[in-house]
Design a protein around this motif. Structure first.
Motif, PDB file in Angstrom:
ATOM      1  N   VAL A  94       0.714  -1.288  -0.039  1.00 21.64           N
ATOM      2  CA  VAL A  94       0.174   0.016   0.036  1.00 21.64           C
ATOM      3  C   VAL A  94       0.882   1.168  -0.156  1.00 21.64           C
ATOM      4  O   VAL A  94       1.845   1.204   0.918  1.00 21.64           O
ATOM      5  CB  VAL A  94      -1.121  -0.173   1.065  1.00 21.64           C
ATOM      6  N   ASP A  95       0.344   2.294  -0.738  1.00 19.40           N
ATOM      7  CA  ASP A  95       1.178   3.560  -0.904  1.00 19.40           C
ATOM      8  C   ASP A  95       2.441   3.526  -1.256  1.00 19.40           C
ATOM      9  O   ASP A  95       3.323   4.324  -1.079  1.00 19.40           O
ATOM     10  CB  ASP A  95       0.875   4.365   0.394  1.00 19.40           C
ATOM     11  N   ARG A  96       2.866   2.502  -2.424  1.00 20.93           N
ATOM     12  CA  ARG A  96       4.279   2.353  -2.890  1.00 20.93           C
ATOM     13  C   ARG A  96       4.138   2.069  -4.248  1.00 20.93           C
ATOM     14  O   ARG A  96       3.269   1.621  -4.905  1.00 20.93           O
ATOM     15  CB  ARG A  96       4.876   1.074  -2.169  1.00 20.93           C
ATOM     16  N   ALA A  97       5.108   2.627  -4.926  1.00 26.05           N
ATOM     17  CA  ALA A  97       5.083   2.541  -6.471  1.00 26.05           C
ATOM     18  C   ALA A  97       5.768   1.279  -6.910  1.00 26.05           C
ATOM     19  O   ALA A  97       6.690   0.727  -5.984  1.00 26.05           O
ATOM     20  CB  ALA A  97       6.035   3.480  -7.051  1.00 26.05           C
ATOM     21  N   ALA A  98       5.309   0.515  -7.789  1.00 24.12           N
ATOM     22  CA  ALA A  98       5.629  -0.949  -8.194  1.00 24.12           C
ATOM     23  C   ALA A  98       7.329  -0.791  -8.271  1.00 24.12           C
ATOM     24  O   ALA A  98       7.912  -1.682  -7.837  1.00 24.12           O
ATOM     25  CB  ALA A  98       4.966  -1.185  -9.527  1.00 24.12           C
ATOM     26  N   ASP A  99       7.657   0.444  -8.991  1.00 20.04           N
ATOM     27  CA  ASP A  99       9.331   0.448  -9.292  1.00 20.04           C
ATOM     28  C   ASP A  99       9.977   0.201  -8.024  1.00 20.04           C
ATOM     29  O   ASP A  99      11.056  -0.134  -7.872  1.00 20.04           O
ATOM     30  CB  ASP A  99       9.456   1.597 -10.104  1.00 20.04           C
ATOM     31  N   ASP A 100       9.570   1.150  -7.070  1.00 22.23           N
ATOM     32  CA  ASP A 100      10.185   1.011  -5.835  1.00 22.23           C
ATOM     33  C   ASP A 100      10.234  -0.320  -5.131  1.00 22.23           C
ATOM     34  O   ASP A 100      11.288  -0.735  -4.400  1.00 22.23           O
ATOM     35  CB  ASP A 100       9.413   2.268  -4.908  1.00 22.23           C
ATOM     36  N   VAL A 101       9.088  -0.988  -5.227  1.00 20.79           N
ATOM     37  CA  VAL A 101       8.808  -2.284  -4.398  1.00 20.79           C
ATOM     38  C   VAL A 101      10.045  -3.270  -5.370  1.00 20.79           C
ATOM     39  O   VAL A 101      10.505  -3.851  -4.540  1.00 20.79           O
ATOM     40  CB  VAL A 101       7.438  -2.634  -4.539  1.00 20.79           C
TER      41      VAL A 101
END
Length: 175
Positions: A102-109
């Motif tokens: 939640v509240d994260r961008a896919a690229d960051d994950v």
């Protein structure tokens, strides 16, 4: 399929992330390839030769114990971040993860997973006396956003049941 009368979601239920091991799927590959802007391309032998020449290390192929190390690192990171891990499967040349963050961008994950998995692989290599590799992953990867329960169920099934023998399950004798 959305229920009748439901409003579309603006935030995804989950991410379906896939990335490849270094050198395992190069630009120009016979299977086709995706460029850094999401453009899909067919085989381009000249492009593949150029990509091979730019490689600074041998291509990576994970053995079963390395695959377990990657999966355990991703699982541990999800616990630390309190992300819901729906499925993870590390294969010999790629990784699939289905996660709700939640509240994260896919690229960051994806970057965080690659970082944690890299640390685990380096520790594993060091324990085997195989230090020295610096590149484990290709740049980028596929970052699909999942918006409905049916699609989430489908990608979880794909990751868990359509990748061959699961990493955490020992293969039958003789294989």
């Amino acid at each position: 399929m959305r229920n009748v009368g439901s409003s579309p979601r603006s935030d995804p239920l989950a991410f379906f992330l896939t990335w490849t091991a270094y050198g395992s799927w190069l630009p120009g590959d016979d299977r086709g390839w995706v460029d850094g802007h999401g453009g899909v391309h067919g085989p381009e032998p000249r492009q593949q030769v150029l990509a091979l020449r730019r490689m600074t290390e041998e291509a990576v192929t994970f053995d079963r114990l390395q695959r377990v190390a990657v999966e355990e690192a991703i699982t541990a990171h999800c616990r630390v971040r309190r992300w819901h891990l729906h499925a993870v499967e590390c294969r010999s040349q790629h990784v699939h993860v289905v996660v709700t963050a939640v509240d994260r961008a896919a690229d960051d994950v994806m970057k965080q997973f690659k970082s944690w998995a890299t640390r685990a692989l380096k520790a594993f290599a060091g324990a085997r006396g195989l230090q020295g590799r610096t590149r484990w992953w290709t740049e980028g990867g596929s970052r699909r956003r999942i918006f409905c329960e049916g699609d989430l169920a489908s990608v979880v099934t794909y990751v868990r049941e359509c990748q061959g023998v699961p990493t955490q399950q020992a293969p039958p004798a003789g294989q």
